[in-house]
Design an enzyme around this catalytic site. Structure first.
Site, PDB file in Angstrom:
ATOM      1  N   GLU A 301       0.833  -1.204   0.000  1.00  0.00           N
ATOM      2  CA  GLU A 301       0.000   0.000   0.000  1.00  0.00           C
ATOM      3  C   GLU A 301       0.872   1.259   0.000  1.00  0.00           C
ATOM      4  OE1 GLU A 301      -3.789   0.424   0.450  1.00  0.00           O
ATOM      5  OE2 GLU A 301      -2.806   2.090  -0.537  1.00  0.00           O
ATOM      6  N   ASP A 305       1.106   4.006  -3.039  1.00  0.00           N
ATOM      7  CA  ASP A 305       0.640   5.373  -2.806  1.00  0.00           C
ATOM      8  C   ASP A 305       1.756   6.384  -3.062  1.00  0.00           C
ATOM      9  OD1 ASP A 305      -1.585   4.022  -1.984  1.00  0.00           O
ATOM     10  OD2 ASP A 305      -1.436   4.554   0.130  1.00  0.00           O
ATOM     11  N   SER A 537      -7.283   1.976  -3.668  1.00  0.00           N
ATOM     12  CA  SER A 537      -5.996   2.412  -3.120  1.00  0.00           C
ATOM     13  C   SER A 537      -5.124   3.089  -4.164  1.00  0.00           C
ATOM     14  CB  SER A 537      -5.214   1.186  -2.660  1.00  0.00           C
ATOM     15  OG  SER A 537      -5.469   0.904  -1.343  1.00  0.00           O
ATOM     16  N   ASP A 582     -16.794  11.432 -18.076  1.00  0.00           N
ATOM     17  CA  ASP A 582     -17.936  10.679 -17.555  1.00  0.00           C
ATOM     18  C   ASP A 582     -17.740   9.190 -17.848  1.00  0.00           C
ATOM     19  OD1 ASP A 582     -20.343  10.100 -16.450  1.00  0.00           O
ATOM     20  OD2 ASP A 582     -21.578  11.111 -17.977  1.00  0.00           O
ATOM     21  N   ILE A 583     -17.896   8.349 -16.839  1.00  0.00           N
ATOM     22  CA  ILE A 583     -17.772   6.898 -17.019  1.00  0.00           C
ATOM     23  C   ILE A 583     -19.184   6.321 -17.050  1.00  0.00           C
ATOM     24  CG2 ILE A 583     -16.688   4.785 -16.142  1.00  0.00           C
ATOM     25  CD1 ILE A 583     -14.710   7.135 -16.761  1.00  0.00           C
ATOM     26  N   GLY A 601     -23.581  11.126 -16.215  1.00  0.00           N
ATOM     27  CA  GLY A 601     -23.652  11.980 -15.023  1.00  0.00           C
ATOM     28  C   GLY A 601     -23.130  11.235 -13.803  1.00  0.00           C
ATOM     29  N   ASP A 603     -22.789   8.859 -10.661  1.00  0.00           N
ATOM     30  CA  ASP A 603     -23.338   7.561 -10.267  1.00  0.00           C
ATOM     31  C   ASP A 603     -22.549   7.026  -9.079  1.00  0.00           C
ATOM     32  OD1 ASP A 603     -21.027   5.881 -11.325  1.00  0.00           O
ATOM     33  OD2 ASP A 603     -21.637   6.936 -13.149  1.00  0.00           O
TER      34      ASP A 603
END
Ligand SMILES: *[C@@H]1O[C@H](CO)[C@@H](O)[C@H](O)[C@H]1NC(C)=O
Ligand SMILES: *[C@@H]1O[C@H](CO)[C@@H](O)[C@H](O)[C@H]1NC(C)=O
Ligand SMILES: *[C@@H]1O[C@H](CO)[C@@H](O)[C@H](O)[C@H]1NC(C)=O
Ligand SMILES: *[C@@H]1O[C@H](CO)[C@@H](O)[C@H](O)[C@H]1NC(C)=O
Ligand SMILES: *[C@@H]1O[C@H](CO)[C@@H](O)[C@H](O)[C@H]1NC(C)=O
Ligand SMILES: *[C@@H]1O[C@H](CO)[C@@H](O)[C@H](O)[C@H]1NC(C)=O
Length: 623
Positions: A301, A305, A537, A582-583, A601, A603
């Protein structure tokens, strides 16, 4: 006059109980149902030390909240006029009367100023005491509780009391009823199924056309492996170099003995960011946090990061915060002495800093329902203080879709925690989700809304689709949905067929995520090896990297940093939708359901979408 009479009434009620305060009548402060998935083993050893954290009320918090919304609202004349550390501390300071009465109570138990520590605003008092004394102070019994699935154990109770006359002067005391296992603090990292060695070499494949990308194209390899270059192309950030000297900084939090390894970072830079080679970051250790640079001890992690956040923002100064605490201890060890909750440790530390990084990313979370509402509220109030000071906080939205796992009593997932055993979607804490309050199980906390962190969901592939594990949904604790997201969220709910998932979620709750970013197939270096890794993550530090670049562009022009982002994000999304990609493909299954769909839009899978840095920069350097 009214507040004066209330104050007088309070003072009078305080006078009713004469010293010694410890002998005053007690009143139940909080009680929680026995937590699902934990077994009460036996009484805690009397000499086990716990650090009690006592939260004093912040009577002027509503004033701070008002400031937070004004300075974060791009339509407000005070936009960007963040408060100073001292201004914030004055607004969260408790009433003198509270300090005095709590001191008196502590003194009646033999605890004096030298034995305790306080937060700068004096709204928290910390004192280490043996369990026997904590039990006497709180008229409770602590037990060792074991977590069924992991065997980890903690010292907790399911209810506690405080002297009646202090009810108005103490908001909460922990560790008491908090069973959250910020366990593996549920770091939201997942190893990819794909191995680097199996990837097709596709250097000669034509780039993929993505109209919103830098130059409208993304390298074909980015569909299988995400690198710094892929993120720069996809999010239209090629060619922008932030300043190392304009005061901008970026921070990454780490918990659970996650160490970011510097040798791994150098290998990553050699591979993906050669101009950053030999540069490094600062590690700050909090509450016994560790920093073991042994290569084999590097944390997946922490490495993920730091490599992506610092790689995207080089040469912006970067800090890694390694916070200790809450070590899951074995019940057979008699005197473990630190079962504190690490979020508060980190918050207390960062709030003391004069100049915290303007952008901070966190990829750890836990199921919302394991966190007592009183505690969630206080943590969120800490985040709000940072927001008012101009800090943007990003959290990954979780890797369990609408809920971790299947509705199976054996695995304890997707169930309410209130003794009813009702199947329910399970959002994560401390997602943005949790910083407003409402009816939860049998509790009702009548508090004004507030939520000052940004939740980041996940996408995959090029062109981007929602990744199946992207955490999303609606908070049960936090109610109602916040003003800034009302319109975007109702548009989504309006197109949902009537009756969809009725009873499984709270359509009035704060909705997550707010935004998203790539979340799988990230190429990083871990313990000297190149691997592919993912999880929301990966999305949080990626989105944070873009935010930090935006902050850099603003600071270089003498503009203030962005601070609490959500009102701005939804305002830009409404006015200039193309500032986000937008996905509209994919969904986030969980709890035995297919979850929600990514739609046009906002979600509850990908929020308003992924960032278009170039467009956002143009908008934000003119604001
Ligand atoms: C709260 O605000 C009021 C009005 O601005 C002020 O008089 C009071 O001193 C403040 N209280 C604290 C504890 O700072
Ligand atoms: C990217 O990969 C996905 C999954 O393998 C595939 O469906 C998609 O067609 C690929 N995109 C392009 C442009 O090749
Ligand atoms: C990094 O350090 C090495 C060894 O000191 C040196 O050879 C190399 O040129 C440096 N690279 C950069 C990009 O500064
Ligand atoms: C790191 O951990 C390893 C294994 O626990 C230990 O041998 C080593 O001494 C530690 N290094 C440091 C610097 O603490
Ligand atoms: C809820 O589930 C637990 C564990 O499976 C069980 O012991 C308990 O009796 C159940 N409670 C109800 C009200 O069904
Ligand atoms: C998601 O989309 C599929 C296909 O259009 C549809 O059948 C399903 O009902 C949708 N699910 C939700 C929760 O909207």
């Amino acid at each position: 006059m009214r507040s004066l009479s209330i104050w007088l009434a309070l003072s009078l009620s305080a006078i009713v109980c004469a010293v010694p305060a410890k002998d005053c009548a007690h009143k139940l402060k909080e009680t929680v149902p026995p937590p699902r998935g934990w077994t009460k083993l036996r009484p805690a050893p009397a000499d086990h030390t716990i650090e009690l954290r006592i939260a004093l009320p912040q009577p002027n918090f509503s004033v701070l909240e008002k400031h937070l919304y004004e300075v974060s609202d791009p339509f407000h004349e005070r936009y960007g006029e963040h408060l100073s550390k001292e201004e914030v501390e004055a607004l969260v300071a408790p009433h003198d009367e509270s300090i005095h009465l709590v001191n008196e109570w502590l003194a009646s138990h033999g605890i004096y100023e030298d034995d305790l520590s306080r937060s700068p605003a004096k709204d928290w008092v910390m004192v280490k005491v043996p369990v026997s004394l904590a039990e006497e102070m709180l008229k409770t019994e602590y037990h060792i509780w074991s977590h069924d699935a992991s065997g980890n154990a903690i010292v907790r109770t399911t209810s506690y009391s405080i002297p009646e006359h202090l009810d108005e002067h103490i908001e909460l005391v922990q560790p008491t009823t908090m069973f959250s296992r910020m366990k593996s603090l549920k770091s939201t990292v997942r190893f990819s199924d794909v191995e680097i060695s199996s990837l097709a070499v596709n250097a000669d494949q034509p780039p993929i056309s993505v109209p919103s990308a830098s130059g409208g194209k993304v390298d074909a390899s980015c569909n299988e492996t995400i690198t710094i270059t892929c993120i720069q192309q996809l999010y239209n950030a090629v060619g922008f170099t932030p300043s190392a000297k304009n005061g901008n900084q970026i921070g990454i939090t780490g918990y659970l003995e996650q160490f970011a390894n510097i040798a791994d970072l150098q290998e990553f830079y050699a591979d993906q960011r050669p101009d950053a080679l030999n540069s490094t970051f600062k590690t700050i250790l909090i509450n016994g946090g560790l920093n073991n640079q042994t290569l084999s001890e590097a944390g997946a992690e922490a490495d993920l990061d730091t490599q992506f956040a610092f790689g995207l923002t080089f040469p912006t100064p970067g800090t890694f915060f390694s916070t200790g605490g809450s070590p899951p201890f074995k019940p057979d060890v008699l005197t473990p002495d630190n079962s504190n909750e690490p979020y508060t440790e980190w918050l207390n530390f960062i709030l003391k800093q004069e100049n915290p990084p303007q952008t901070i990313s966190t990829s750890y979370a836990d199921d919302e329902q394991t966190v007592p509402v009183s505690f969630a509220k206080r943590v969120c109030e800490g985040f709000a203080q940072l927001g008012a000071r101009g800090v943007s906080l990003m959290f990954s939205s979780g890797d369990g879709g609408v809920g971790d796992g299947d509705p199976d009593p054996a695995t304890q997932e997707c169930f309410t925690n209130d003794g009813r055993n009702v199947t329910r979607f399970v959002p994560l804490f401390p997602l943005p989700a949790h910083c407003e309050y409402g009816p939860k199980a049998n509790q009702y906390i009548d508090l004004k809304l507030l939520h000052s962190v940004t939740g980041v969901g996940g996408t995959i592939h090029v062109p981007e689709t929602a990744v199946f594990f992207s955490g999303g949904g609606f908070s049960d604790v936090v109610i109602p949905s916040s003003p800034y997201q009302n319109s975007a969220v109702s548009t989504f709910l309006d197109q949902l067929p009537a009756g969809t998932y009725e009873g499984l979620f709270n359509p009035n709750g704060r909705a997550i995520p707010d935004v998203s970013a790539q979340a799988d197939l990230f190429k990083i270096f871990l313990s000297g090896e190149a691997i592919l890794i993912g999880g929301t993550s990966a999305a949080a530090p990626t989105f944070s990297g873009i935010v930090s670049l935006l902050n850099s562009a603003r600071l270089s022009q003498g503009l203030p940093p962005l601070g609490f982002l959500n009102p701005l994000i939804y305002a830009i999304h409404a006015a200039t939708p193309s500032a986000f990609n937008d996905i509209t493909v994919g969904n986030n299954p969980g709890c035995g359901t297919p979850g929600f769909n990514a739609t046009k839009g906002w979600d509850p899978v990908t929020g308003v979408g992924t960032p278009n840095f170039g467009k956002l920069k143009d908008i934000l350097t003119a604001l």
